[in-house]
Design an enzyme around this catalytic site. Structure first.
Site, PDB file in Angstrom:
ATOM      1  N   LEU A 147       0.859  -1.181   0.000  1.00 24.44           N
ATOM      2  CA  LEU A 147       0.000   0.000   0.000  1.00 24.44           C
ATOM      3  C   LEU A 147       0.899   1.236   0.000  1.00 24.44           C
ATOM      4  O   LEU A 147       1.829   1.331   0.811  1.00 24.44           O
ATOM      5  CB  LEU A 147      -0.898   0.037   1.235  1.00 24.44           C
ATOM      6  CG  LEU A 147      -2.189  -0.783   1.205  1.00 24.44           C
ATOM      7  CD1 LEU A 147      -2.899  -0.677   2.549  1.00 24.44           C
ATOM      8  CD2 LEU A 147      -3.107  -0.329   0.090  1.00 24.44           C
ATOM      9  N   ASP A 148       0.605   2.190  -0.875  1.00 23.78           N
ATOM     10  CA  ASP A 148       1.357   3.445  -0.901  1.00 23.78           C
ATOM     11  C   ASP A 148       1.151   4.213   0.404  1.00 23.78           C
ATOM     12  O   ASP A 148       0.157   4.002   1.111  1.00 23.78           O
ATOM     13  CB  ASP A 148       0.889   4.321  -2.069  1.00 23.78           C
ATOM     14  CG  ASP A 148       1.388   3.789  -3.407  1.00 23.78           C
ATOM     15  OD1 ASP A 148       2.363   3.037  -3.408  1.00 23.78           O
ATOM     16  OD2 ASP A 148       0.783   4.154  -4.435  1.00 23.78           O
ATOM     17  N   PRO A 149       2.048   5.145   0.736  1.00 22.73           N
ATOM     18  CA  PRO A 149       1.858   5.971   1.939  1.00 22.73           C
ATOM     19  C   PRO A 149       0.516   6.715   1.954  1.00 22.73           C
ATOM     20  O   PRO A 149      -0.067   6.919   3.017  1.00 22.73           O
ATOM     21  CB  PRO A 149       3.036   6.943   1.873  1.00 22.73           C
ATOM     22  CG  PRO A 149       4.093   6.197   1.134  1.00 22.73           C
ATOM     23  CD  PRO A 149       3.352   5.389   0.103  1.00 22.73           C
TER      24      PRO A 149
END
Length: 368
Positions: free
Chosen positions: A94-96
């Site tokens: 998951l991206d930030p």
């Protein structure tokens, strides 16, 4: 290629243990983490400066509710340290920018990561109309703008176009490789990135809320390889209003449901409370395999599988097994196998440590 040959090739490719992270390079909001702007990674606000505990063998899954502003690699490192686990990985980055379901595997659970990543994923995301960015999310630079804002009915009328198997062009800032280099690396260097449309499957997509004219909250259930950022981009273009994602949450991954997610702060509180409270947040390895067929075998057959030998399913009442199967003996998970013509070939064999996670206590799965 036969199932047996496929299993042998996969086993050879997966011979090295999965440590720290397992990256799904083709899933929306699951590209390898690297800031879109090309700057150095932002430091985590979730630093843990407590003395390091001795590492231990631990098997099972932790269903982390990942906070925003933290990379998946940082999240795995923090959770791994809380539990003192020797080996850990995750099932889909998951991206930030994104929050939500980040399944973290310890020990033998890392062998089941590919089966989780192949499962359906549910996302809730907010589309910001009026601006399209080069990254298709709020971290990018504006490349197109529009004064048009779609009505609720216009959005609802457009959504059927995105259901079923569709052709989708991945975002330029994605982890896909072009000539051996990541697309986002080329994009940051100013090169023009052209990616071919690929087939993806969206089982469900719905308008959930409309906070104001600029924003729409959608929920989508997708198959592997779907980029949610591309959905926002293409919906904005279709409606003539342009758009990008400004909020993203992954609710579910395969058999891992949102109601079972544990926030990072809760894990810390459990660790401070007691060992028992912390271990209660650990799900068994077998939970990851709920969505593939199950097979129970005798102790003799289990021994053959553990030794890397195939077994033949005999008798009138022998189950018909084709493709992936989770094999158990007397309630214990033994192997993941591949069935072909009445024979089961071991693909991954489990070697249990002292702790393999508690018995499953989870609520019933939702109907798809």
């Amino acid at each position: 290629m036969t199932v047996r040959a496929t299993a042998e090739a996969a086993a050879e490719a997966a011979a090295e243990p999965i440590v720290e992270s397992v990256v799904d390079t083709a899933v929306a909001a699951e590209a390898v983490e690297a800031p879109h702007s090309g700057d150095a990674p932002r430091p985590s606000r979730e630093q843990d400066n407590r003395p390091r505990a001795p590492k231990r063998d631990l098997d099972g899954w932790v269903l982390l509710d990942k906070p925003t502003a933290m990379t998946s690699t940082q999240a795995v490192a923090v959770v791994k340290r809380i539990f003192g686990a020797k080996k850990a990985g995750h099932a889909g980055t998951l991206d930030p920018l994104a929050s939500g379901c980040l399944p973290i595997a310890f020990g033998e659970a890392t062998k089941t990561v590919p089966y989780v990543m192949d499962g359906r994923k549910t996302y809730r995301f907010t589309v910001r109309f009026g601006v399209e960015t080069d990254t298709d999310d709020s971290e990018g630079k504006a490349v197109e703008t529009s004064d048009l804002r779609p009505s609720d009915n216009e959005i609802i009328a457009a959504l059927p176009t995105f259901r079923g198997e569709i052709m989708q062009v991945p975002p330029a800032y994605s982890a896909l490789k072009i000539g051996g280099e990541r697309a986002y690396d080329l994009a940051r260097e100013g090169e023009e990135v052209k990616l071919e449309a690929r087939p993806v499957t969206i089982f469900r997509i719905e308008l959930m809320d409309r906070p104001d004219a600029d924003h729409a909250v959608l929920e989508a259930e997708c198959g592997k390889g779907t980029y949610v950022r591309a959905i926002a981009r293409d919906l904005g273009r279709m409606l003539g209003s342009r758009g990008h994602i400004c909020q993203l949450r992954r609710a579910c991954v395969g058999p891992f449901l949102e109601e079972r997610l544990v926030p990072l702060d809760e894990l810390r509180d459990r660790a401070e409370a007691s060992e028992e409270a912390l271990m209660d947040a650990l799900d068994p390895v077998a939970v990851a395999l709920e969505e593939i067929p199950q097979l129970n075998v005798t102790p003799q057959e289990a021994h053959r599988l553990r030794c890397g030998q195939s077994i033949i399913l005999r008798g009138r009442d022998a189950p018909i097994v084709e493709g992936h199967v989770a094999v158990s003996c007397q309630g214990a998970l033994i192997a993941i196998g591949d069935g072909e013509n009445g024979e089961v070939f071991p693909h991954r064999v489990f070697n249990w440590g002292k702790s393999s996670g508690k018995s499953s206590n989870r609520p019933p799965r939702r109907n798809r």
